[in-house]
Write an enzyme that holds these catalytic residues in place. Structure first.
Site, PDB file in Angstrom:
ATOM      1  N   HIS A 361       0.800  -1.225   0.000  1.00 31.80           N
ATOM      2  CA  HIS A 361       0.000   0.000   0.000  1.00 31.80           C
ATOM      3  C   HIS A 361       0.831   1.272   0.000  1.00 31.80           C
ATOM      4  O   HIS A 361       0.258   2.351   0.103  1.00 31.80           O
ATOM      5  CB  HIS A 361      -0.912   0.029   1.227  1.00 31.80           C
ATOM      6  N   LYS A 609      -7.601  14.140   5.230  1.00 27.40           N
ATOM      7  CA  LYS A 609      -6.818  12.905   5.179  1.00 27.40           C
ATOM      8  C   LYS A 609      -5.769  12.973   6.282  1.00 27.40           C
ATOM      9  O   LYS A 609      -5.580  14.020   6.895  1.00 27.40           O
ATOM     10  CB  LYS A 609      -6.167  12.700   3.815  1.00 27.40           C
ATOM     11  N   ARG A 610      -5.112  11.858   6.516  1.00 24.80           N
ATOM     12  CA  ARG A 610      -4.053  11.836   7.525  1.00 24.80           C
ATOM     13  C   ARG A 610      -3.063  12.972   7.265  1.00 24.80           C
ATOM     14  O   ARG A 610      -2.703  13.235   6.118  1.00 24.80           O
ATOM     15  CB  ARG A 610      -3.349  10.470   7.439  1.00 24.80           C
ATOM     16  N   LYS A 615       1.526  14.388   1.917  1.00 26.06           N
ATOM     17  CA  LYS A 615       0.186  14.745   1.459  1.00 26.06           C
ATOM     18  C   LYS A 615       0.054  16.261   1.283  1.00 26.06           C
ATOM     19  O   LYS A 615      -0.927  16.751   0.739  1.00 26.06           O
ATOM     20  CB  LYS A 615      -0.872  14.215   2.431  1.00 26.06           C
ATOM     21  N   THR A 720      -8.208   6.696  -1.616  1.00 24.21           N
ATOM     22  CA  THR A 720      -9.594   6.282  -1.837  1.00 24.21           C
ATOM     23  C   THR A 720     -10.549   7.442  -1.575  1.00 24.21           C
ATOM     24  O   THR A 720     -11.664   7.439  -2.092  1.00 24.21           O
ATOM     25  CB  THR A 720      -9.983   5.092  -0.931  1.00 24.21           C
ATOM     26  N   LYS A 724     -14.247   8.765  -3.406  1.00 24.90           N
ATOM     27  CA  LYS A 724     -15.492   9.124  -2.713  1.00 24.90           C
ATOM     28  C   LYS A 724     -15.947  10.523  -3.124  1.00 24.90           C
ATOM     29  O   LYS A 724     -17.133  10.752  -3.374  1.00 24.90           O
ATOM     30  CB  LYS A 724     -15.280   9.056  -1.205  1.00 24.90           C
TER      31      LYS A 724
END
Length: 876
Positions: A361, A609-610, A615, A720, A724
């Site tokens: 992942h 998100k985390r 990110k 993901t 969504k």
């Protein structure tokens, strides 16, 4: 640990209902309140418990029928091993999947409430953190919906990761007491217990653990959509072998008296304990081994109920390891087969390598776990011994191949050197001849150069070795768990097209060379039930009306038929009205949680998100500082032309992640400054929603108009949340990374706001980053404001700013400076398109219509056919 009385309330409520009618459902609820939820004060919480226990009973009936049928038919099962299962609330998903939403809505109406009010009382199960755990939850839903025999296996964390709160403008971590009022969705199985050992020594070739705990099973039934199938998530709780040492207690040694209980409690207390210390490393590895060992023991025990020959295990079981956390399964399955069941090493290895599969992942080095040999050998001495044997045999099996490869490389290198020497000599001879001179013979050519002997094959084999030296700490040996997973598996897959290529070219190229057929891609997906149909019922109803069927909830390819409706002005108006309704719901939630009032007229821009440097929430924050600066300096006429925005952040920073917590602090400081500046008004609001989880996402995602997926290219395996958002008609601003690429291929890249460098440029740009001088003036202006204290705490934010802006102190590893100008240009394109609401809405519809591919039903169908060889086994 929960009080025993609380743990033991998991029994069906006394009820006269058979679930056959609406009146029976109301009676079920009242009976559950009376007989099961005794002692709780009347109110929404007690009513929720009554409803939940009523649904629980129906789930148990469906679960038992499914398991009995599967036991009779004896199909092959997949067992999904994951450290996380981010389930979210269960009530809505359960009643909708079982087709009971109408009955429960009517029953609750009779009782003076509603399904929406009751569901709000449910706490999110604290069993996961981010995308990894949410993906696992989607997969379980899809497995049940597709009637695939399979279970999930994980840990019943008592406090989860942590509950995120804000104090004095910074993140604080608090325990998440999600189990305090019991959990109606689980079934305690005290008869299903297994011993799990740690530490100890090897005596006469046998492992004698120095410490043992008991793994006790809790089952969480997972109902499929419009099917009788009800699958299972089995979670393990850790119990001491002796809860109280009475002798120690009577002797006054109260610490020793409860020591075993404390050690057991530690294992299942917290998701991802801080592993910065040696003790933390041991505890995290302990957790992983605990649930893996219990799960494998459980699976083998059930297999042996019907079969005596373990050689047939690969025909009945597949263990899918969700990332590197469960990869100790390779060694533990070998131990169980050899030490407990008496198989030879070769027979055990043949079974293991036919039953274990591995999903990678991440490409982030810190997430590809490498355990120090000293830690693994101390905690699991027999497993370390087995890993060494696996590694020795593995390297011996490929030695001839590597030797041949080395020989070719050395020959090619020698030929190139000889060719270069010959060319140089010829050139020198030509020059000498032109000058009428004789070229003197090189005396060194006559005598062989003495060179240090190097075992080139041994050096080359290090690249394949499961046990490697730590490049940052010479002399420390590490077990590369990803390499163990690859060597011990029959299939290895990535989770997006670009990611699957990166793991072949950058992470495991030497293994791909040996067995290319082992590597696959399985692009992630999400369940449309939770992430469109249930969390956005208004949009779902409009889609069903337009298509004339709700079959799209299970067959997502039908969404494609929405595309013509994007050209219909009246349909666009209805679509836009629903988006405004969901924005209003999000605005109300923002007010409730933060106290900030936001208008629903601006563009709702979301990054949830985390929190992680890759990110790049920091880059988003820097852009907002410049937007704030621009608003402050603008004339009234200029402000009138600006596109207003509400910018929402959400996500947890790991408790030990220093820089991530500073990013949260900066966003909170920007929020405090901007939102209280009367000059700005509704032109910009910045919001940080604490404790982001599944239930928060179910409010945020339907209200989003722009979602940010801006990781440095080549660092996000898939993502993901991008799927969504896209399915709910939200535009994406992002890099060519992860599943953004496939979303672009499905939606049309012209409908995404793509920016930034490409993955293939990253290594070069990182090498050159220290010499980068082309800082965008907007970047410099924004960071200068932080350094000047415009948002308070300049000293606190100093090293955060330096990490991306001062290459004598940082390295900007994720290339924020390189991508910033491109990112800002993309944001300008967002503003330009948002001014044309008809075109914006048209493309929003195209997003939903184009992304049915990202259904987890499609993903799981591919896993089942191409990796697991598991067949649908629906109940008659």
């Amino acid at each position: 640990m929960q009080p025993r009385a609380v743990l033991e309330i998991n029994k069906p409520a006394t009820s006269s209902s058979n679930g056959s009618g609406k009146q029976d459902v109301a009676a079920d609820i009242v009976a559950a309140e009376k007989y099961t939820v005794t002692g709780a004060p009347a109110g929404p919480s007690k009513l929720y418990q009554g409803v939940a226990w009523s649904v629980h009973n129906k789930l148990v009936d469906a679960f038992e029928a499914t398991q009995a049928y599967w036991k009779e038919k004896d199909p092959k099962h997949v067992y999904y091993l994951s450290a996380e299962f981010l389930m979210g609330r269960t009530l809505t998903n359960a009643v909708h999947n079982m087709g009971l939403e109408g009955e429960y809505a009517e029953a609750l109406k009779k009782l003076g409430s509603s399904l929406e009010e009751v569901r709000s009382q449910e706490l999110d199960a604290a069993l996961g953190n981010g995308g990894l755990g949410r993906l696992a939850a989607c997969f379980l839903d899809s497995m049940a919906t597709l009637d695939l025999p399979g279970w999930g296996y994980g840990i019943r964390y008592r406090y989860g990761m942590f509950r995120q709160a804000v104090k004095d403008g910074l993140q604080v971590e608090l325990p998440d007491y999600w189990l305090d009022n019991g959990n109606p969705w689980e079934i305690r199985r005290p008869a299903t217990q297994f011993k799990v050992g740690f530490y100890g020594s090897l005596q006469d070739g046998k492992w004698v653990p120095g410490e043992e705990v008991i793994a006790e099973a809790y089952d969480v039934p997972i109902p499929g959509y419009k099917t009788k199938t009800c699958s299972n998530l089995r979670l393990w709780d850790a119990l001491p072998t002796t809860e109280l040492d009475l002798q120690a207690f009577n002797a006054g040694d109260y610490v020793k008296a409860v020591e075993q209980k404390r050690k057991a409690d530690e294992i299942t207390a917290v998701l991802y304990p801080n592993d910065a210390t040696e003790e933390g490393k041991e505890l995290r590895l302990k957790q992983q081994f605990f649930f893996v060992s219990a799960s494998l023991q459980d699976t083998i025990a059930r297999y042996l109920e019907k079969h005596s020959d373990l050689s047939g295990l690969p025909e009945k079981a597949c263990f899918q390891m969700n990332d590197t956390h469960p990869t100790i399964a390779v060694a533990e399955l070998m131990r169980l087969l050899i030490d407990v069941h008496g198989l030879s090493y070769d027979d055990a290895w043949a079974i293991t390598t036919k039953t274990v599969a591995y999903t990678n992942h991440t490409v982030m080095p810190e997430a590809l776990e490498k355990w120090p040999v000293r830690v693994l050998a101390k905690l699991l001495p027999r497993h370390m011994q087995l890993i060494e044997e696996i590694n020795d045999r593995w390297l011996a099996s490929i030695k001839d191949h590597v030797a041949g490869k080395v020989e070719k490389e050395l020959a090619a290198k020698a030929a190139a050197v000889a060719e270069a020497k010959a060319a140089a000599k010829a050139e020198a001879q030509a020059a000498a001849k032109a000058e009428g001179k004789e070229l003197a013979e090189d005396e060194e050519e006559a005598a062989e150069e003495k060179k240090e002997e190097v075992d080139h094959v041994a050096e080359a084999l290090k690249a394949y070795s499961i046990i490697q030296e730590n490049q940052w700490n010479k002399g420390e040996m590490l077990v590369n768990m990803a390499y163990l997973a690859v060597v011990g598996s029959f299939a290895v897959n990535g989770v997006a097209a670009i990611h699957s290529e990166i793991i072949k070219t950058d992470i495991f190229p030497q293994f791909v060379e040996l067995f290319p057929e082992r590597f696959q891609n399985k692009t992630n997906g999400v369940t449309l039930r939770r992430w469109l149909a249930y969390c956005n019922p208004e949009l779902s109803a409009l889609i069903t009306e337009a298509l004339g069927t709700d079959a799209w909830v299970k067959d997502a390819s039908l969404l494609e038929k929405l595309k013509p409706f994007a050209e219909d002005a009246s349909f666009r108006a209805r679509w836009r009205a629903i988006k405004q309704q969901k924005k209003a719901a999000l605005a109300a939630h923002i007010k409730e949680v933060t106290g900030y009032e936001v208008s629903t007229e601006p563009l709702f821009d979301i990054q949830v998100k985390r929190i992680h440097e890759y990110k790049r929430q920091f880059m988003n924050a820097i852009s907002l500082i410049y937007r704030y600066k621009t608003i402050k300096e603008a004339t009234p006429e200029e402000r009138a032309k600006m596109v207003p925005r509400v910018c929402v952040f959400g996500g947890k920073a790991a408790s030990a992640y220093y820089m991530a917590k500073k990013i949260v602090g900066l966003v909170l400081s920007i929020s405090e400054t901007v939102n209280n500046d009367p000059d700005v008004g509704d032109l910009l609001k910045v919001v940080f929603l604490p404790n982001y989880n599944v239930s928060e996402a179910e409010i945020i995602i339907p209200g989003a108009e722009l979602s940010q997926h801006i990781s440095t290219a080549g660092t996000e395996a898939s993502g993901t949340s991008n799927m969504k958002f896209a399915l709910n008609g939200s535009f994406i601003i992002g890099t060519m990374d992860g599943a953004n690429i496939e979303i672009g291929e499905n939606t049309g890249f012209e409908n995404l706001f793509i920016f930034g460098v490409k993955a293939e440029e990253i290594n070069r740009l990182r090498e050159e980053r220290k010499d980068f001088k082309d800082y965008d003036p907007r970047w410099t202006a924004a960071l200068d404001m932080v350094k000047a204290g415009a948002f308070g705490r300049p000293d606190y934010f100093d090293d955060l700013v330096a990490s991306v802006n001062d290459m004598t102190r940082g390295n900007d590893w994720f290339l924020l400076a390189n991508d910033f100008a491109s990112y800002m240009d993309a944001q300008d394109e967002v503003d330009k398109l948002y001014r044309d609401q008809e075109e914006w809405t048209r493309r929003s519809i195209i997003y939903t219509a184009s992304n049915g591919f990202f259904s987890s039903d499609r993903t799981i169908d591919q896993y089942a056919r191409e990796i697991w060889s598991v067949q649908p086994t629906p109940l008659p």
